[in-house]
Design an enzyme around this catalytic site. Structure first.
Site, PDB file in Angstrom:
ATOM      1  N   HIS A   1     -43.530 -12.209 -12.424  1.00  0.00           N
ATOM      2  CA  HIS A   1     -42.131 -11.917 -12.076  1.00  0.00           C
ATOM      3  C   HIS A   1     -41.987 -10.388 -12.105  1.00  0.00           C
ATOM      4  O   HIS A   1     -42.671  -9.716 -12.876  1.00  0.00           O
ATOM      5  CB  HIS A   1     -41.265 -12.570 -13.158  1.00  0.00           C
TER       6      HIS A   1
ATOM      7  N   GLN B   1     -41.014 -18.995 -18.544  1.00  0.00           N
ATOM      8  CA  GLN B   1     -41.064 -20.296 -17.858  1.00  0.00           C
ATOM      9  C   GLN B   1     -41.794 -21.360 -18.670  1.00  0.00           C
ATOM     10  O   GLN B   1     -41.774 -22.528 -18.300  1.00  0.00           O
ATOM     11  CB  GLN B   1     -41.748 -20.147 -16.487  1.00  0.00           C
TER      12      GLN B   1
ATOM     13  N   ASP C   1     -45.617 -13.388 -21.095  1.00  0.00           N
ATOM     14  CA  ASP C   1     -44.249 -13.664 -20.683  1.00  0.00           C
ATOM     15  C   ASP C   1     -44.077 -15.183 -20.663  1.00  0.00           C
ATOM     16  O   ASP C   1     -44.594 -15.869 -19.775  1.00  0.00           O
ATOM     17  CB  ASP C   1     -44.031 -13.039 -19.300  1.00  0.00           C
TER      18      ASP C   1
ATOM     19  N   LYS D   1     -33.179 -20.387 -20.349  1.00  0.00           N
ATOM     20  CA  LYS D   1     -33.981 -21.340 -19.570  1.00  0.00           C
ATOM     21  C   LYS D   1     -34.375 -22.530 -20.447  1.00  0.00           C
ATOM     22  O   LYS D   1     -35.107 -23.416 -20.011  1.00  0.00           O
ATOM     23  CB  LYS D   1     -35.236 -20.659 -19.018  1.00  0.00           C
TER      24      LYS D   1
ATOM     25  N   CYS E   1     -38.096 -13.117  -7.240  1.00  0.00           N
ATOM     26  CA  CYS E   1     -38.489 -11.928  -8.016  1.00  0.00           C
ATOM     27  C   CYS E   1     -40.002 -11.893  -8.213  1.00  0.00           C
ATOM     28  O   CYS E   1     -40.481 -11.488  -9.286  1.00  0.00           O
ATOM     29  CB  CYS E   1     -37.788 -11.861  -9.361  1.00  0.00           C
TER      30      CYS E   1
HETATM   31  N1  7TS Z   1     -40.311 -13.618 -16.483  1.00  0.00           N
HETATM   32  C1  7TS Z   1     -40.363 -14.798 -15.835  1.00  0.00           C
HETATM   33  C2  7TS Z   1     -41.661 -15.521 -15.705  1.00  0.00           C
HETATM   34  C3  7TS Z   1     -39.186 -15.329 -15.301  1.00  0.00           C
HETATM   35  O1  7TS Z   1     -39.231 -16.502 -14.658  1.00  0.00           O
HETATM   36  C4  7TS Z   1     -37.959 -14.625 -15.450  1.00  0.00           C
HETATM   37  C5  7TS Z   1     -36.689 -15.130 -14.843  1.00  0.00           C
HETATM   38  C6  7TS Z   1     -37.985 -13.426 -16.155  1.00  0.00           C
HETATM   39  C7  7TS Z   1     -39.176 -12.958 -16.650  1.00  0.00           C
HETATM   40  C8  7TS Z   1     -36.739 -12.648 -16.404  1.00  0.00           C
HETATM   41  O2  7TS Z   1     -35.921 -13.309 -17.286  1.00  0.00           O
HETATM   42  P1  7TS Z   1     -34.490 -12.725 -17.694  1.00  0.00           P
HETATM   43  O3  7TS Z   1     -33.858 -13.858 -18.407  1.00  0.00           O
HETATM   44  O4  7TS Z   1     -34.706 -11.538 -18.533  1.00  0.00           O
HETATM   45  O5  7TS Z   1     -33.801 -12.384 -16.403  1.00  0.00           O
HETATM   46  N2  7TS Z   1     -36.867 -15.963 -13.726  1.00  0.00           N
HETATM   47  C9  7TS Z   1     -35.939 -16.356 -12.840  1.00  0.00           C
HETATM   48  C10 7TS Z   1     -36.235 -17.225 -11.794  1.00  0.00           C
HETATM   49  O6  7TS Z   1     -37.335 -17.709 -11.563  1.00  0.00           O
HETATM   50  N3  7TS Z   1     -35.119 -17.421 -11.073  1.00  0.00           N
HETATM   51  O7  7TS Z   1     -34.129 -16.709 -11.637  1.00  0.00           O
HETATM   52  C11 7TS Z   1     -34.622 -16.046 -12.734  1.00  0.00           C
END
Ligand code: 7TS
Length: 408
Positions: free
Chosen positions: A125, A205, A202, A228, A366
């Site tokens: 991401h 997911q 990370d 999530k 992303c």
């Molecule tokens: N890393 C991964 C693997 C992610 O899927 C996401 C968010 C982030 C980092 C960032 O997370 P945040 O909560 O700090 O924004 N992924 C997604 C997605 O797949 N669709 O919307 C957000």
């Protein structure tokens, strides 16, 4: 406990949002990889906080502050147990995954030199790419990419070739958000450690689908966010091994992260406070604990097995549609399906599905380098959670068929 124990009808009653309508149709929520929905028990925790003991933590002698502090710290301990961290102070509350990654990237600015290399996976991401690029610009270190293959898996032999005495850091996601691939992080961590490199995983997911064990993985840093995994937005955790957290400088200066302040010199607080400047998201921190309780009560094995059933069912049904291609075909994947239909833009499919009350994500998710690899502008992504059903998947398949007819 087998997945037979998962009573999806009963579980759906825990989520008030699942009974609403969108565009006159019952909501079918398949954008769980972006944000999961929130059960009533977690909502109640937030309401309870603001109704009964809203106050600042770690500072007041008064009853409310002590109650809030106790619950916030109890939640940290709950998360320590959940992630099997050795110590509660190795769990740092953050505002989310992105915050956790930036905290570590910023800390390494004082450690890396222009002689050093850092490895990033091709499946990341943007959150796990851009902070490291910014770090490399600051330090002159080199960023190298672990390549991926057509199935959407990392090429592990290439990873072994990239690792060297120069490698100081490896960052990789546990599960790809765009494709659902589960990466072999335990082996990757062990390989990096052979060269003395630290690894940041990370887990954004992964945490909604499995229960990662920090000590078993022997990971140096692990980040995720609550939103999530049935929790609220604006709260997450960074797990860090104590040795690393002691070594890294604070990320932000402010209240709560200090020991003594004078204009001549400030000394910092111990862990975890050193990395928790300012008033945190207190209700969020407590609700994160409630979300983990909720998921653990169902059980991660039950969740994973049910979601896998949804994944297999949806994969089979979607592939019956002519011209539909799924991106990310690893045997080792979670309940995410990224797909396109030949000659049709993903955005158009997503728009038609929305009219039917079906929420999917469209675009590059992303993860532009993955889209570049496949030479596509983006995909339609349906991501399933344990509260989804096979009949919702039937509606998705029907919807995609209709969209295809309307658009071709
Ligand atoms: N890393 C991964 C693997 C992610 O899927 C996401 C968010 C982030 C980092 C960032 O997370 P945040 O909560 O700090 O924004 N992924 C997604 C997605 O797949 N669709 O919307 C957000």
């Amino acid at each position: 406990m087998s997945h037979m124990a998962l009573n999806v009808d009963q579980i759906r009653e825990d989520f008030p949002i699942l009974s609403r309508k969108v565009n006159g149709k019952p909501l079918i929520y398949f954008d769980n990889a972006a944000t999961s929905q929130t059960p009533q028990s977690v909502i109640n925790t937030i309401v309870d906080y603001y109704s009964n003991y809203n106050s600042n933590i770690h500072r007041g002698v008064h009853a409310l502050s002590q109650e809030a502090t106790d619950l916030y710290e109890a939640s940290r301990q709950k998360l320590q147990e959940h992630f099997n961290a050795k110590r509660a102070y190795e769990i740092i509350f953050t505002s989310g995954t992105t915050h956790g990654i930036n905290l570590i990237a910023s800390g390494f600015a004082s450690i890396l030199t222009s002689e050093d290399e850092v490895l990033v996976s091709a499946l990341e991401h943007h959150s796990n790419i851009v902070p490291w690029q910014m770090l490399c610009e600051r330090t002159g270190s080199q960023l190298k990419v672990i390549p991926m293959n057509e199935e959407g898996e990392l090429v592990i032999s290439a990873y072994h070739e990239l690792l060297s005495e120069r490698t100081k850091l490896v960052f990789v996601n546990h599960i790809s958000n765009a494709l659902g691939t589960i990466n072999p992080i335990k082996d990757m961590i062990a390989a990096a450690h052979n060269f003395g490199a630290a690894v940041l995983v990370d887990g954004a997911q992964a945490c909604p689908h499995l229960k990662p064990d920090m000590q078993d993985l022997d990971v140096d840093f692990y980040v995720c966010g609550a939103h999530k995994m049935c929790g609220p937005t604006g709260i997450g955790i960074l797990y860090g091994k104590e040795e690393w957290l002691q070594k890294l400088p604070p990320y932000q200066g402010g209240g709560e992260m200090i020991d003594q302040v004078t204009f001549e010199k400030t000394t910092y607080a111990g862990l975890p406070h050193k990395f928790e400047a300012g008033t945190p998201n207190i209700a969020g921190g407590i609700a994160f604990g409630a979300a983990v309780d909720y998921m653990n009560a169902i059980g991660f094995e039950t969740i994973a097995s049910y979601e896998h059933e949804l994944l297999s069912y949806a994969t089979e049904k979607l592939l019956e549609i002519e011209g539909l291609k799924i991106y990310g075909t690893s045997d080792s994947k979670t309940s995410v399906i990224s797909f396109n239909i030949e000659g049709i833009h993903p955005y158009d499919i997503g728009t038609i599905l929305d009219k039917m009350g079906i929420a999917v994500r469209t675009g590059h998710h992303c993860a532009q380098p993955i889209m570049d690899f496949y030479q596509i502008p983006g995909t339609v992504r349906a991501s399933f959670a344990f509260y989804n059903t096979k009949s919702e998947i039937d509606a998705l398949v029907e919807g995609v068929r209709k969209a295809k007819m309307m658009l071709s």
